[in-house]
Design a protein around this motif. Structure first.
Motif, PDB file in Angstrom:
ATOM      1  N   MET A   1       1.088 -17.681  -0.875  1.00  0.00           N
ATOM      2  CA  MET A   1       0.630 -16.517  -1.616  1.00  0.00           C
ATOM      3  C   MET A   1       1.730 -15.458  -1.589  1.00  0.00           C
ATOM      4  N   ASN A   2       2.019 -14.910  -2.739  1.00  0.00           N
ATOM      5  CA  ASN A   2       3.073 -13.910  -2.863  1.00  0.00           C
ATOM      6  C   ASN A   2       2.429 -12.527  -3.011  1.00  0.00           C
ATOM      7  N   ILE A   3       2.659 -11.661  -2.024  1.00  0.00           N
ATOM      8  CA  ILE A   3       2.054 -10.330  -2.016  1.00  0.00           C
ATOM      9  C   ILE A   3       3.146  -9.279  -1.948  1.00  0.00           C
ATOM     10  N   THR A   4       3.080  -8.318  -2.865  1.00  0.00           N
ATOM     11  CA  THR A   4       3.980  -7.174  -2.842  1.00  0.00           C
ATOM     12  C   THR A   4       3.134  -5.913  -2.753  1.00  0.00           C
ATOM     13  N   VAL A   5       3.506  -5.040  -1.821  1.00  0.00           N
ATOM     14  CA  VAL A   5       2.839  -3.748  -1.674  1.00  0.00           C
ATOM     15  C   VAL A   5       3.828  -2.674  -2.110  1.00  0.00           C
ATOM     16  N   TYR A   6       3.496  -1.970  -3.170  1.00  0.00           N
ATOM     17  CA  TYR A   6       4.290  -0.833  -3.628  1.00  0.00           C
ATOM     18  C   TYR A   6       3.735   0.385  -2.910  1.00  0.00           C
ATOM     19  N   SER A   7       4.601   1.126  -2.241  1.00  0.00           N
ATOM     20  CA  SER A   7       4.119   2.217  -1.394  1.00  0.00           C
ATOM     21  C   SER A   7       5.196   3.280  -1.225  1.00  0.00           C
ATOM     22  N   THR A   8       4.830   4.291  -0.447  1.00  0.00           N
ATOM     23  CA  THR A   8       5.793   5.276   0.021  1.00  0.00           C
ATOM     24  C   THR A   8       5.591   5.417   1.527  1.00  0.00           C
ATOM     25  N   GLU A   9       6.588   5.938   2.190  1.00  0.00           N
ATOM     26  CA  GLU A   9       6.551   6.061   3.647  1.00  0.00           C
ATOM     27  C   GLU A   9       5.478   7.032   4.129  1.00  0.00           C
ATOM     28  N   THR A  10       5.186   8.054   3.328  1.00  0.00           N
ATOM     29  CA  THR A  10       4.276   9.113   3.775  1.00  0.00           C
ATOM     30  C   THR A  10       2.847   8.984   3.255  1.00  0.00           C
ATOM     31  N   CYS A  11       2.562   7.990   2.447  1.00  0.00           N
ATOM     32  CA  CYS A  11       1.237   7.810   1.849  1.00  0.00           C
ATOM     33  C   CYS A  11       0.263   7.232   2.883  1.00  0.00           C
ATOM     34  N   PRO A  12      -0.790   7.991   3.247  1.00  0.00           N
ATOM     35  CA  PRO A  12      -1.722   7.495   4.265  1.00  0.00           C
ATOM     36  C   PRO A  12      -2.464   6.224   3.851  1.00  0.00           C
ATOM     37  N   TRP A  13      -2.814   6.082   2.582  1.00  0.00           N
ATOM     38  CA  TRP A  13      -3.511   4.867   2.135  1.00  0.00           C
ATOM     39  C   TRP A  13      -2.574   3.672   2.115  1.00  0.00           C
ATOM     40  N   CYS A  14      -1.297   3.929   1.884  1.00  0.00           N
ATOM     41  CA  CYS A  14      -0.298   2.853   1.952  1.00  0.00           C
ATOM     42  C   CYS A  14      -0.200   2.324   3.379  1.00  0.00           C
TER      43      CYS A  14
END
Length: 80
Positions: A1-14
Motif C-alpha cells: 500500500m502506498n501512502i503519502t501524507v501531505y502536511s506541515t511541521e506545525t499542523c496539530p492535525w498533521c
C-alpha cells in the motif's frame, strides 16, 4: 500500500494523523508542503484543497484527520 501524507511541521492535525499511522504500524511517505513547493502543487491538484493534512492512500484522497474514513480505506475497522 502506498501512502503519502501531505502536511506541515506545525499542523496539530498533521501530527495526530502521523502518530495514528505510526501507532498502527503503517508506513507512509511524508511531504511537507512548506518545504516542498512541488508537493504543495501536487497535493492541491489531487485534493482541490490548500489545507493539511491530506492523505493519498493508493489514489484515494482523504482530507483532514478523518479517522473513520482512514480506517475504512486501510481496513482497520473493528467491524465484524
Amino acid at each position: 500500500m502506498n501512502i503519502t501524507v501531505y502536511s506541515t511541521e506545525t499542523c496539530p492535525w498533521c501530527i495526530k494523523v502521523k502518530e495514528y499511522l505510526r501507532e498502527n504500524k503503517i508506513s507512509f511517505n511524508e511531504k511537507d508542503i512548506n518545504l516542498d513547493r512541488n508537493a504543495a502543487i501536487e497535493m492541491m491538484s489531487k485534493s482541490g484543497q490548500g489545507g493539511v493534512p491530506v492523505l493519498d492512500i493508493d489514489g484515494k484522497i482523504i482530507v483532514g484527520f478523518d479517522k473513520e474514513n482512514i480506517d475504512k480505506v486501510l481496513s482497520l475497522s473493528s467491524e465484524s
